[in-house]
Write a protein that holds these residues in place. Sequence first.
Motif, PDB file in Angstrom:
ATOM      1  N   ASN A 164       0.801  -1.334  -0.025  1.00  0.00           N
ATOM      2  CA  ASN A 164      -0.134   0.086   0.035  1.00  0.00           C
ATOM      3  C   ASN A 164       0.841   1.285  -0.131  1.00  0.00           C
ATOM      4  O   ASN A 164       0.606   2.137  -0.794  1.00  0.00           O
ATOM      5  CB  ASN A 164      -1.010  -0.049   1.290  1.00  0.00           C
ATOM      6  CG  ASN A 164      -2.069  -1.211   1.237  1.00  0.00           C
ATOM      7  OD1 ASN A 164      -2.412  -1.480  -0.035  1.00  0.00           O
ATOM      8  ND2 ASN A 164      -2.570  -1.556   2.228  1.00  0.00           N
ATOM      9  N   SER A 165       1.947   1.269   0.674  1.00  0.00           N
ATOM     10  CA  SER A 165       3.077   2.457   0.926  1.00  0.00           C
ATOM     11  C   SER A 165       3.717   2.724  -0.549  1.00  0.00           C
ATOM     12  O   SER A 165       3.598   3.761  -1.197  1.00  0.00           O
ATOM     13  CB  SER A 165       3.959   2.244   1.759  1.00  0.00           C
ATOM     14  OG  SER A 165       4.738   1.108   1.523  1.00  0.00           O
ATOM     15  N   SER A 166       3.789   1.540  -1.027  1.00  0.00           N
ATOM     16  CA  SER A 166       4.597   1.677  -2.493  1.00  0.00           C
ATOM     17  C   SER A 166       3.480   2.345  -3.572  1.00  0.00           C
ATOM     18  O   SER A 166       3.825   3.087  -4.321  1.00  0.00           O
ATOM     19  CB  SER A 166       4.996   0.298  -2.814  1.00  0.00           C
ATOM     20  OG  SER A 166       5.950   0.116  -2.080  1.00  0.00           O
ATOM     21  N   ARG A 167       2.358   1.713  -3.305  1.00  0.00           N
ATOM     22  CA  ARG A 167       1.245   2.183  -4.320  1.00  0.00           C
ATOM     23  C   ARG A 167       0.856   3.712  -4.160  1.00  0.00           C
ATOM     24  O   ARG A 167       0.900   4.458  -5.136  1.00  0.00           O
ATOM     25  CB  ARG A 167       0.085   1.370  -4.174  1.00  0.00           C
ATOM     26  CG  ARG A 167      -1.181   1.694  -5.289  1.00  0.00           C
ATOM     27  CD  ARG A 167      -2.292   0.641  -4.983  1.00  0.00           C
ATOM     28  NE  ARG A 167      -1.982  -0.564  -5.392  1.00  0.00           N
ATOM     29  CZ  ARG A 167      -1.780  -0.996  -6.552  1.00  0.00           C
ATOM     30  NH1 ARG A 167      -2.227  -0.121  -7.661  1.00  0.00           N
ATOM     31  NH2 ARG A 167      -1.382  -2.242  -6.848  1.00  0.00           N
ATOM     32  N   GLN A 168       0.817   4.150  -2.881  1.00  0.00           N
ATOM     33  CA  GLN A 168       0.526   5.562  -2.627  1.00  0.00           C
ATOM     34  C   GLN A 168       1.695   6.430  -3.276  1.00  0.00           C
ATOM     35  O   GLN A 168       1.507   7.455  -3.317  1.00  0.00           O
ATOM     36  CB  GLN A 168       0.473   5.844  -0.992  1.00  0.00           C
ATOM     37  CG  GLN A 168      -0.143   7.363  -0.756  1.00  0.00           C
ATOM     38  CD  GLN A 168      -1.318   7.380  -1.276  1.00  0.00           C
ATOM     39  OE1 GLN A 168      -2.248   6.566  -1.333  1.00  0.00           O
ATOM     40  NE2 GLN A 168      -1.545   8.789  -2.284  1.00  0.00           N
ATOM     41  N   TRP A 169       3.044   6.062  -2.983  1.00  0.00           N
ATOM     42  CA  TRP A 169       4.016   6.786  -3.294  1.00  0.00           C
ATOM     43  C   TRP A 169       4.437   7.016  -4.829  1.00  0.00           C
ATOM     44  O   TRP A 169       4.408   7.891  -5.564  1.00  0.00           O
ATOM     45  CB  TRP A 169       5.422   5.897  -2.873  1.00  0.00           C
ATOM     46  CG  TRP A 169       6.686   6.375  -3.687  1.00  0.00           C
ATOM     47  CD1 TRP A 169       7.556   5.776  -4.583  1.00  0.00           C
ATOM     48  CD2 TRP A 169       7.233   7.611  -3.682  1.00  0.00           C
ATOM     49  NE1 TRP A 169       8.524   6.147  -4.997  1.00  0.00           N
ATOM     50  CE2 TRP A 169       8.366   7.733  -4.605  1.00  0.00           C
ATOM     51  CE3 TRP A 169       7.004   8.925  -3.069  1.00  0.00           C
ATOM     52  CZ2 TRP A 169       9.083   8.910  -4.723  1.00  0.00           C
ATOM     53  CZ3 TRP A 169       7.573  10.156  -3.455  1.00  0.00           C
ATOM     54  CH2 TRP A 169       8.822  10.006  -4.277  1.00  0.00           C
ATOM     55  N   MET A 170       3.694   5.793  -5.492  1.00  0.00           N
ATOM     56  CA  MET A 170       3.558   5.909  -6.804  1.00  0.00           C
ATOM     57  C   MET A 170       2.777   6.689  -7.416  1.00  0.00           C
ATOM     58  O   MET A 170       2.698   7.694  -8.371  1.00  0.00           O
ATOM     59  CB  MET A 170       3.151   4.423  -7.639  1.00  0.00           C
ATOM     60  CG  MET A 170       2.772   4.271  -8.902  1.00  0.00           C
ATOM     61  SD  MET A 170       1.119   4.812  -9.479  1.00  0.00           S
ATOM     62  CE  MET A 170       0.266   3.257  -8.728  1.00  0.00           C
ATOM     63  N   ILE A 171       1.308   6.749  -6.830  1.00  0.00           N
ATOM     64  CA  ILE A 171       0.376   7.924  -7.004  1.00  0.00           C
ATOM     65  C   ILE A 171       0.832   9.379  -6.741  1.00  0.00           C
ATOM     66  O   ILE A 171       0.618  10.067  -7.695  1.00  0.00           O
ATOM     67  CB  ILE A 171      -0.807   7.585  -6.228  1.00  0.00           C
ATOM     68  CG1 ILE A 171      -1.435   5.991  -6.614  1.00  0.00           C
ATOM     69  CG2 ILE A 171      -2.032   8.670  -6.369  1.00  0.00           C
ATOM     70  CD1 ILE A 171      -2.581   5.744  -5.823  1.00  0.00           C
ATOM     71  N   ASN A 172       1.492   9.635  -5.793  1.00  0.00           N
ATOM     72  CA  ASN A 172       1.847  10.948  -5.286  1.00  0.00           C
ATOM     73  C   ASN A 172       3.043  11.354  -6.349  1.00  0.00           C
ATOM     74  O   ASN A 172       3.111  12.387  -6.805  1.00  0.00           O
ATOM     75  CB  ASN A 172       2.645  10.812  -4.048  1.00  0.00           C
ATOM     76  CG  ASN A 172       1.612  10.555  -2.881  1.00  0.00           C
ATOM     77  OD1 ASN A 172       0.396  10.795  -3.215  1.00  0.00           O
ATOM     78  ND2 ASN A 172       1.809  10.185  -1.590  1.00  0.00           N
ATOM     79  N   ASP A 173       3.900  10.350  -6.714  1.00  0.00           N
ATOM     80  CA  ASP A 173       4.846  10.706  -7.537  1.00  0.00           C
ATOM     81  C   ASP A 173       4.527  11.037  -8.941  1.00  0.00           C
ATOM     82  O   ASP A 173       5.031  12.244  -9.532  1.00  0.00           O
ATOM     83  CB  ASP A 173       5.897   9.439  -7.792  1.00  0.00           C
ATOM     84  CG  ASP A 173       7.267   9.839  -8.855  1.00  0.00           C
ATOM     85  OD1 ASP A 173       7.859  10.789  -8.617  1.00  0.00           O
ATOM     86  OD2 ASP A 173       7.480   8.976  -9.774  1.00  0.00           O
TER      87      ASP A 173
END
Length: 318
Positions: free
Chosen positions: A208-217
């Motif tokens: 979930n953290s990696s997915r959120q980082w992808m969305i933010n990036d």
Amino acid sequence: MTKTQQKILEAVGVLSRNRLRFSSFSKKHTLDINKHVDEIKVPGFVCAKDKGCLVLAESWFRERGIYISWGTLGGTVLSGFFLYLTLVMPWLSDAPINIGGVVALCFTACIGFLLVYPLLFAAKNELKLQGLQYTVFNSISKNVHFVSDVDFQPKTCRWDECTFCLAYSAGGVEGFYYELKGYLFNEDGSVKDSFSFDDYHYMATNSNSSRQWMINDLSARFEYVRRFMEEGADSVEPVTELLDLTPSLSETAHRFQPKSKASDGKKFHLIYSIVRTIFLIPFSVQVVGHYIFCRYCHLPQWPQGVIDECGEEVFPKR
């Protein structure tokens, strides 16, 4: 291009499977061109930023040359292997060639053709049909000039008529690769055209953290484009590095592995050099492929009206 050839290009990946697919993920992550986002990042694949125009290469630009390198190498090796089986080995063998042997040789030759043709066909089309894909965002005219993912032809749309979103990349299914994408729709809601821009985002893990980082990036990189188009070229910070279509092999290697940067310390620099040399051995073929792609790929031919609107110096050249 025939339907069979199109299927071959889809199978090997030259033609993206999600070029006419607007996924449920993209619907949930549509980007609003009127919504301000606090976080902003300079895009990584900037080809030019001049005269109110921002030029961004397509999301898989760093991988271009993979079919030129591996396709050509694989096709050449397989061609040599099957030529040996069908032309050389029968003459070296003492066994007489009968009807069954002729049928076997013909069957072997057909298998060789079916394996070799897609590889060489993909290599040729990556270089000459697909060529260099990029998007020109014009903040003055509010036009978006892009090279289509559907037929690789240069096209134009209005900034506010395009739907921008996050999308699955690498085959169009959920995984670890995501990209920024623009879609144009027909009146019935089906996808008319699409294009990608700026570097893709790779998730090391599917957490979930990696997915959120992808969305933010990706959202932060789109915010740079949004402010550029909505608020003008002076509203975003300058670009310090531009993509070069005549890179050296060393520059190509750094582009292929963007995180491979040497330390200033001599000890770490030595370790880096050793590791980099070993690490790049498996990728050297693809590095050469990208080098060839940049220097010899087909460049899109824009209508004179688009050139006059943006300025000839904006469009990538060698």
